[in-house]
Design an enzyme around this catalytic site. Structure first.
Site, mmCIF file in Angstrom:
data_model
loop_
_atom_site.group_PDB
_atom_site.id
_atom_site.type_symbol
_atom_site.label_atom_id
_atom_site.label_comp_id
_atom_site.label_asym_id
_atom_site.label_seq_id
_atom_site.Cartn_x
_atom_site.Cartn_y
_atom_site.Cartn_z
ATOM 1 N N HIS A 268 0.878 -1.183 0.000
ATOM 2 C CA HIS A 268 0.000 0.000 0.000
ATOM 3 C C HIS A 268 0.910 1.226 0.000
ATOM 4 O O HIS A 268 1.707 1.394 -0.902
ATOM 5 C CB HIS A 268 -0.928 -0.114 1.213
ATOM 6 C CG HIS A 268 -2.078 0.833 1.270
ATOM 7 N ND1 HIS A 268 -2.403 1.697 0.259
ATOM 8 C CD2 HIS A 268 -3.007 1.067 2.247
ATOM 9 C CE1 HIS A 268 -3.466 2.409 0.601
ATOM 10 N NE2 HIS A 268 -3.849 2.053 1.811
ATOM 11 N N HIS A 307 -2.111 -2.075 -9.850
ATOM 12 C CA HIS A 307 -3.095 -1.515 -8.922
ATOM 13 C C HIS A 307 -4.328 -2.395 -8.950
ATOM 14 O O HIS A 307 -4.687 -2.921 -10.003
ATOM 15 C CB HIS A 307 -3.450 -0.077 -9.348
ATOM 16 C CG HIS A 307 -4.047 0.717 -8.255
ATOM 17 N ND1 HIS A 307 -5.379 0.659 -7.958
ATOM 18 C CD2 HIS A 307 -3.488 1.558 -7.351
ATOM 19 C CE1 HIS A 307 -5.617 1.459 -6.926
ATOM 20 N NE2 HIS A 307 -4.493 2.002 -6.535
ATOM 21 N N ASP A 363 2.819 5.699 -6.589
ATOM 22 C CA ASP A 363 4.063 5.564 -5.823
ATOM 23 C C ASP A 363 5.301 5.475 -6.700
ATOM 24 O O ASP A 363 6.416 5.582 -6.202
ATOM 25 C CB ASP A 363 3.982 4.310 -4.938
ATOM 26 C CG ASP A 363 2.899 4.445 -3.907
ATOM 27 O OD1 ASP A 363 2.904 5.468 -3.212
ATOM 28 O OD2 ASP A 363 2.036 3.563 -3.813
#
Ligand SMILES: CC(C)(COP(=O)(O)OP(=O)(O)OC[C@H]1O[C@@H](n2cnc3c(N)ncnc32)[C@H](O)[C@@H]1OP(=O)(O)O)[C@@H](O)C(=O)NCCC(=O)NCCS
Length: 437
Positions: A268, A307, A363
């Site tokens: 995460h 994702h 990210d």
């Protein structure tokens, strides 16, 4: 177009059932009436990792993962990132509408006047080991605020909720900055109410002996944009933790700490730190093809790729790439960016990634900007947690106000032993207690 009804035939009983369809979903509880007899509990759904289960009805964030669309309260993320400040977006996420100038002034004023930590909380932070991970310190200190504000447990009182929301949004940058200063052994810097949300955060991070900290405006705006991109992301792992813990009517401080704990995992919010580590392991552009081979062989994951929801380019990654160029004009180009761009280019042409619809996520690039701004990788996830606090609180508030929500308590499919008798300790064989009995 036919009726919004699903007709099911249970072949065990040959009974047919009609289940209403609403918003593209059926209610799991409507399946309970499907039974083989009066003793039967009724049909349940089995959905490990919530792959196809909506846990709530929400009006906060909309994502179309196939098209790569992200909107807060209906507003496209691109417009919000370009035209708004983070606190404006936090207000929107929490209240449903963009603030007027007067409402924003009031909101900023409240948040600004709740940035200080109680001195005992500051001392609490001092107790952490010199090399404690900032995310562990962040989670624990947010939870510890629950002891400072015991009235926060009155979660059904909207005025109490509002105050705790100001406190949390106001204090998370202070806690984050203190975890950073702690890891460097520097004295803590008190908040400066003259500064904007991100400028004040930079002040608490980087002020040394100068009487007044002057934040670089370009970097402060870039950080503000990064905060906007991270404000909410509907029912992700940490939002789900926030709702689940909050559903027991735990106070918002411990619920936010639980959400932050969920965020800390490498799958995460911990992924941005892992991306930097991965780029360090790869070392040079020449090593990228060999690393991609290792990913395809299942030895390692390409961190910052893939994702659960996006099966297209993450819209946030696109905005971050744009912000990166502005940041690098100030800081000079981070060499890791060239590696990341090359990694992305190779991956996006590779059958393995194309077939699985694996694209860069938020990210992939955020860590590179953060590093260029002067942050250590250990603090990246804390930088994610600051803006996401607004989203968690919006999710928490929506959950509390939703008359359909109750304590979150999933069912299970029990696969353990049937009933058996306890065997005396000297007769147990350590494998199957019943066998030696
Ligand atoms: C985000 C993530 C947890 C989503 O997981 P998920 O929805 O459960 O998807 P799955 O793990 O089922 O992945 C589907 C397939 O893609 C592969 N895959 C997913 N992400 C991958 C990655 N980053 N690198 C390599 N392969 C990946 C899986 O191995 C799987 O392949 P298979 O069908 O051959 O078994 C996952 O993509 C991941 O671990 N990414 C890296 C961590 C990261 O960047 N997290 C930040 C998210 S914002």
């Amino acid at each position: 177009m036919g009726k919004d009804v699903l007709t099911l035939i249970d072949q065990r009983t040959e009974i047919s059932y009609e289940v209403p369809i609403q918003n593209g979903t059926i209610r799991a509880m409507d399946l309970r009436k499907i039974k083989t007899g009066p003793e039967d509990f009724g049909l349940m759904t089995y959905d490990p990792a919530f792959m196809n289960t909506a846990s709530c009805r929400s009006a906060i964030t909309f994502i179309d993962g196939d098209k790569g669309i992200l909107r807060y309260r209906g507003y496209p993320i691109e417009q919000l990132a370009e035209q708004c400040s983070f606190l404006e977006v936090a207000y929107l996420v929490l209240n449903g509408e963009l603030p007027t100038a007067a409402q924003l002034h009031d909101f900023v004023n409240h948040v600004t006047h709740h940035t200080m930590l109680h001195e005992t909380t500051k001392k609490f932070l001092e107790g952490f080991r010199y090399n404690a991970h900032p995310m562990g310190m962040f989670i624990s200190t947010v939870a510890a605020l629950s002891t400072v504000y015991p009235e926060a447990r009155h979660v059904h009182d909207p005025e109490v909720r509002k105050l705790e929301i100001y406190r949390l949004i106001g204090k998370v940058p202070t806690i984050a900055a203190y975890t950073y200063r702690h890891s460097l052994g520097y004295p803590y810097v008190y908040p400066d109410n003259d500064l904007s949300y991100t400028e004040n955060f930079m002040n608490m991070l980087w002020k040394m002996v100068e009487p007044k900290y002057q934040a670089n405006k370009v970097l402060a705006r870039a950080l503000d944009i990064l905060f906007i991109l991270h404000a909410d992301h509907e029912q992700n792992c940490s939002a789900n933790a926030m709702r689940a813990v909050g559903s027991s009517l735990a106070d918002p401080f411990v619920a936010t700490a639980a959400a932050a704990a969920a965020l800390s995992g490498p799958l995460h919010g911990g992924a941005n730190e892992e991306v930097l580590k991965m780029l360090e392991v790869i070392g040079t552009k020449e090593n990228i093809p060999a690393y991609i081979q290792r990913v395809k062989a299942g030895e390692v994951k390409l961190m910052g790729f893939g994702h659960r929801i996006y099966k297209n380019y993450d819209p946030r990654a696109r905005i971050i790439k744009w912000a990166a160029d502005r940041v690098f004009e100030v800081t000079g180009r981070n060499k890791k960016l060239d590696m990341a761009l090359e990694l992305e280019r190779i991956a996006l042409e590779d059958e393995y990634f194309i077939k699985r619809k694996l694209y860069p996520n938020v990210d992939f690039y955020s860590g590179i900007i953060y590093q260029a701004m002067g942050f250590n990788p250990e603090i990246f996830t804390v930088l994610f947690a600051i803006p996401r606090t607004a989203g968690w609180l919006a999710q928490w508030q929506e959950m509390l106000e939703d008359p359909e929500q109750k304590i979150a308590r999933p069912r299970q499919v029990y696969i353990g032993s049937g009933v058996r008798d306890v065997v005396a300790i000297d007769k147990r064989n350590g494998k199957n207690s019943t066998a030696s009995g």
